[in-house]
Design a protein around this motif. Structure first.
Motif, PDB file in Angstrom:
ATOM      1  N   VAL A   3     -40.199  -5.312  96.873  1.00 12.12           N
ATOM      2  CA  VAL A   3     -40.980  -6.500  96.267  1.00 12.12           C
ATOM      3  C   VAL A   3     -41.941  -7.027  97.572  1.00 12.12           C
ATOM      4  N   ASP A   4     -43.155  -7.119  96.990  1.00 13.94           N
ATOM      5  CA  ASP A   4     -44.008  -7.937  98.155  1.00 13.94           C
ATOM      6  C   ASP A   4     -45.239  -7.364  97.760  1.00 13.94           C
ATOM      7  N   GLY A   5     -45.765  -5.985  97.746  1.00 15.59           N
ATOM      8  CA  GLY A   5     -47.045  -5.426  97.687  1.00 15.59           C
ATOM      9  C   GLY A   5     -47.753  -5.378  99.246  1.00 15.59           C
ATOM     10  N   ALA A   6     -46.567  -5.330  99.976  1.00 15.88           N
ATOM     11  CA  ALA A   6     -46.917  -5.075 101.546  1.00 15.88           C
ATOM     12  C   ALA A   6     -48.119  -3.763 101.900  1.00 15.88           C
ATOM     13  N   PRO A   7     -49.016  -3.998 102.715  1.00 15.31           N
ATOM     14  CA  PRO A   7     -49.711  -2.864 102.993  1.00 15.31           C
ATOM     15  C   PRO A   7     -48.760  -1.454 103.473  1.00 15.31           C
ATOM     16  N   ALA A  35     -43.032  -4.484  93.318  1.00 16.51           N
ATOM     17  CA  ALA A  35     -43.530  -5.853  92.483  1.00 16.51           C
ATOM     18  C   ALA A  35     -44.282  -6.710  93.393  1.00 16.51           C
ATOM     19  N   THR A  36     -45.619  -6.459  93.315  1.00 18.93           N
ATOM     20  CA  THR A  36     -46.459  -7.370  94.343  1.00 18.93           C
ATOM     21  C   THR A  36     -46.650  -8.809  94.217  1.00 18.93           C
ATOM     22  N   GLN A  37     -46.844  -9.456  95.134  1.00 18.62           N
ATOM     23  CA  GLN A  37     -46.740 -10.838  95.402  1.00 18.62           C
ATOM     24  C   GLN A  37     -48.222 -11.220  95.879  1.00 18.62           C
ATOM     25  N   ASN A  38     -48.254 -12.625  95.846  1.00 19.66           N
ATOM     26  CA  ASN A  38     -49.815 -12.900  96.393  1.00 19.66           C
ATOM     27  C   ASN A  38     -49.608 -13.976  97.247  1.00 19.66           C
ATOM     28  N   PRO A  39     -49.230 -13.524  98.457  1.00 20.87           N
ATOM     29  CA  PRO A  39     -48.812 -14.490  99.482  1.00 20.87           C
ATOM     30  C   PRO A  39     -50.313 -15.464  99.875  1.00 20.87           C
ATOM     31  N   ARG A  40     -51.335 -14.949 100.009  1.00 20.94           N
ATOM     32  CA  ARG A  40     -52.722 -15.579 100.243  1.00 20.94           C
ATOM     33  C   ARG A  40     -52.858 -16.781  98.989  1.00 20.94           C
ATOM     34  N   GLY A  41     -52.728 -16.135  97.805  1.00 21.91           N
ATOM     35  CA  GLY A  41     -52.843 -17.169  96.767  1.00 21.91           C
ATOM     36  C   GLY A  41     -51.715 -18.336  96.712  1.00 21.91           C
ATOM     37  N   MET A  42     -50.652 -18.132  96.987  1.00 24.07           N
ATOM     38  CA  MET A  42     -49.642 -19.079  97.277  1.00 24.07           C
ATOM     39  C   MET A  42     -49.976 -20.028  98.289  1.00 24.07           C
ATOM     40  N   ALA A  43     -50.355 -19.591  99.434  1.00 27.92           N
ATOM     41  CA  ALA A  43     -50.611 -20.566 100.664  1.00 27.92           C
ATOM     42  C   ALA A  43     -51.986 -21.373 100.219  1.00 27.92           C
ATOM     43  N   GLU A  44     -52.789 -20.757  99.601  1.00 25.57           N
ATOM     44  CA  GLU A  44     -54.153 -21.670  98.905  1.00 25.57           C
ATOM     45  C   GLU A  44     -53.605 -22.841  98.002  1.00 25.57           C
ATOM     46  N   LYS A  45     -52.909 -22.098  97.130  1.00 30.27           N
ATOM     47  CA  LYS A  45     -52.543 -23.150  96.188  1.00 30.27           C
ATOM     48  C   LYS A  45     -51.666 -24.472  96.787  1.00 30.27           C
ATOM     49  N   ILE A  53     -46.114 -17.864  90.418  1.00 29.33           N
ATOM     50  CA  ILE A  53     -47.348 -16.892  90.333  1.00 29.33           C
ATOM     51  C   ILE A  53     -46.727 -15.526  89.844  1.00 29.33           C
ATOM     52  N   PRO A  54     -47.404 -15.137  88.745  1.00 25.26           N
ATOM     53  CA  PRO A  54     -46.887 -13.833  88.411  1.00 25.26           C
ATOM     54  C   PRO A  54     -46.929 -12.640  88.988  1.00 25.26           C
ATOM     55  N   VAL A  55     -45.899 -11.634  88.836  1.00 26.21           N
ATOM     56  CA  VAL A  55     -46.407 -10.505  89.746  1.00 26.21           C
ATOM     57  C   VAL A  55     -46.610  -8.993  88.960  1.00 26.21           C
ATOM     58  N   LYS A  56     -47.043  -8.164  89.647  1.00 26.84           N
ATOM     59  CA  LYS A  56     -47.301  -7.014  88.831  1.00 26.84           C
ATOM     60  C   LYS A  56     -46.743  -5.866  89.777  1.00 26.84           C
ATOM     61  N   LEU A  57     -46.434  -4.607  88.843  1.00 29.86           N
ATOM     62  CA  LEU A  57     -45.696  -3.508  89.453  1.00 29.86           C
ATOM     63  C   LEU A  57     -46.693  -2.579  89.779  1.00 29.86           C
ATOM     64  N   ILE A  58     -46.733  -2.069  91.129  1.00 35.40           N
ATOM     65  CA  ILE A  58     -47.411  -0.904  91.877  1.00 35.40           C
ATOM     66  C   ILE A  58     -46.580   0.206  91.735  1.00 35.40           C
ATOM     67  N   THR A  59     -46.894   1.163  91.231  1.00 36.83           N
ATOM     68  CA  THR A  59     -46.169   2.491  91.242  1.00 36.83           C
ATOM     69  C   THR A  59     -47.182   3.570  91.670  1.00 36.83           C
ATOM     70  N   LYS A  60     -46.661   4.815  91.809  1.00 36.20           N
ATOM     71  CA  LYS A  60     -47.422   5.914  92.260  1.00 36.20           C
ATOM     72  C   LYS A  60     -48.390   6.137  91.382  1.00 36.20           C
ATOM     73  N   ASP A  61     -48.297   5.857  90.082  1.00 37.25           N
ATOM     74  CA  ASP A  61     -49.388   6.104  89.245  1.00 37.25           C
ATOM     75  C   ASP A  61     -50.574   5.066  88.969  1.00 37.25           C
ATOM     76  N   ASN A  62     -50.377   3.926  89.544  1.00 39.34           N
ATOM     77  CA  ASN A  62     -51.293   3.009  89.633  1.00 39.34           C
ATOM     78  C   ASN A  62     -51.729   2.534  91.132  1.00 39.34           C
ATOM     79  N   VAL A  63     -51.079   3.141  92.181  1.00 38.41           N
ATOM     80  CA  VAL A  63     -51.411   2.755  93.494  1.00 38.41           C
ATOM     81  C   VAL A  63     -52.826   2.890  94.004  1.00 38.41           C
ATOM     82  N   SER A  64     -53.642   3.551  93.384  1.00 33.14           N
ATOM     83  CA  SER A  64     -54.989   4.061  93.713  1.00 33.14           C
ATOM     84  C   SER A  64     -56.079   2.890  93.324  1.00 33.14           C
TER      85      SER A  64
END
Length: 341
Positions: A272-276, A293-303, A324-335
């Motif tokens: 969980v995070d979506g970290a680089p 499951a990617t988070q949005n740390p920038r968006g949370m702080a700005e909000k 703040i909703p999440v998205k799942l990043i997998t090998k299929d959509n990581v690009s």
């Protein structure tokens, strides 16, 4: 936290203004304050901070761990948004609690005494931090909880939908295992966000009677080193593991390192995070890091800054809890899904 981690955090924060402070281990002296402000004395003039039409002058943020790039990015976003709203003279302070409740309480007390307009809290302990937040509120401060909940009467809570993060991550695990296999959960600090992720994961996996959770109580402290330590022990204890759910990406990356050291490729990891670093690991087609499951740390702080400023100017949010909703990043959509922006 050791000196090496402090140095890393300091270098990461180097692009920030001098008012942002790196991770420390220590005393209340580690908290930056504005020397031009007066001690808090709960007067009617001060209580206008939370109710009147005021110009934003200062924002302070206490986070869990500034050796974690997630919180470094949140600190950077806090400063940028505060200065966007209030101008370049807005004083911004970012400190690390190192998940130490007493240290965080001292930090909040110092923010309160410094007449800080908006105090943003990433709680080290949801219940334990209550007295410090209550004192801040009594003094007329605006307090926003971010990333995880906090008791004590905060004005608003801005957080990832952490239950959803656990659900989507473990639904991916269940689907990939076709409803059958052995799973370990690499747990973390006992904060609200972590317990919600684990709860969401368990809710999903409980629907699959042929999926067995071998371990769920090992605290990897949300760090790469902790993930390495915990996963090394789990690999020794359990000869057959099919999937790992890590409560954040640093501990997931540590778990992958443990697997590599043990020359184990018989399971996959979801974080969980979506970290680089997780995005890089997922993009490696030969790696076992499968999804995050990617988070949005920038968006949370700005909000958090935006909502705090609205309250400063007499406008309360219609809902005090903002998910703040999440998205799942997998090998299929990581690009195409790059994680943090």
């Amino acid at each position: 936290m050791n000196v090496k981690k402090i140095t890393i955090a300091a270098s990461l924060l180097g692009i920030m203004s001098g008012s942002l402070i790196g991770c420390t281990n220590g005393s209340p002296d580690s908290t930056a304050t504005n020397p031009e402000t007066k001690p808090a004395t709960n007067t009617s003039a001060e209580t206008k901070v939370a109710t009147g039409n005021g110009k934003l002058r200062s924002v302070a943020f206490t986070v869990g761990d500034l050796s974690n790039p997630f919180f470094v990015l949140m600190g950077q976003a806090t400063e940028a948004e505060a200065k966007k709203i209030g101008g370049k003279d807005v004083n911004v302070t970012v400190v690390s609690s190192a998940y130490d409740l007493n240290q965080q309480a001292n930090q909040i007390e110092n923010f309160t005494a410094s007449n800080t307009d908006i105090i943003i809290v990433n709680a080290a302990d949801k219940s334990g931090i209550k007295p410090a937040i209550e004192k801040a509120k009594q003094a007329g401060r605006i307090v926003i909880a971010v990333d995880t909940g906090a008791e004590g009467g905060v004005d608003a809570t801005i957080t990832t939908n952490n239950v959803q993060a656990g659900e989507v991550g473990c639904k991916y695990i269940a689907d990939r295992l076709k409803g059958k296999g052995n799973v370990v959960i690499v747990n973390g600090p006992p904060v609200d966000s972590v317990t919600q992720r684990v709860s969401g994961c368990e809710n999903v996996l409980s629907k699959y009677p042929d999926i067995k959770i071998l371990s769920k109580n090992q605290n990897a402290e949300g760090s790469r080193d902790g993930g390495l330590r915990v996963m090394t022990d789990l690999l020794t204890t359990f000869p057959k593991i099919d999937a790992v759910f890590a409560i954040n990406d640093p501990s997931g990356v540590g778990a992958e390192l443990a697997a590599n050291q043990a020359q184990r490729k018989d399971f996959f990891i979801v974080g969980v995070d979506g970290a680089p670093e997780a995005i890089t690991a997922i993009a490696n087609k030969d790696g076992i890091y499968a999804a995050t499951a990617t988070q949005n740390p920038r968006g949370m702080a700005e909000k958090a800054v935006q909502v705090g400023n609205d309250i400063l100017n007499g406008k309360k949010p219609s809902n005090s809890t903002i998910l703040i909703p999440v998205k799942l990043i997998t090998k299929d959509n990581v690009s195409t899904e790059k994680g943090w922006k």
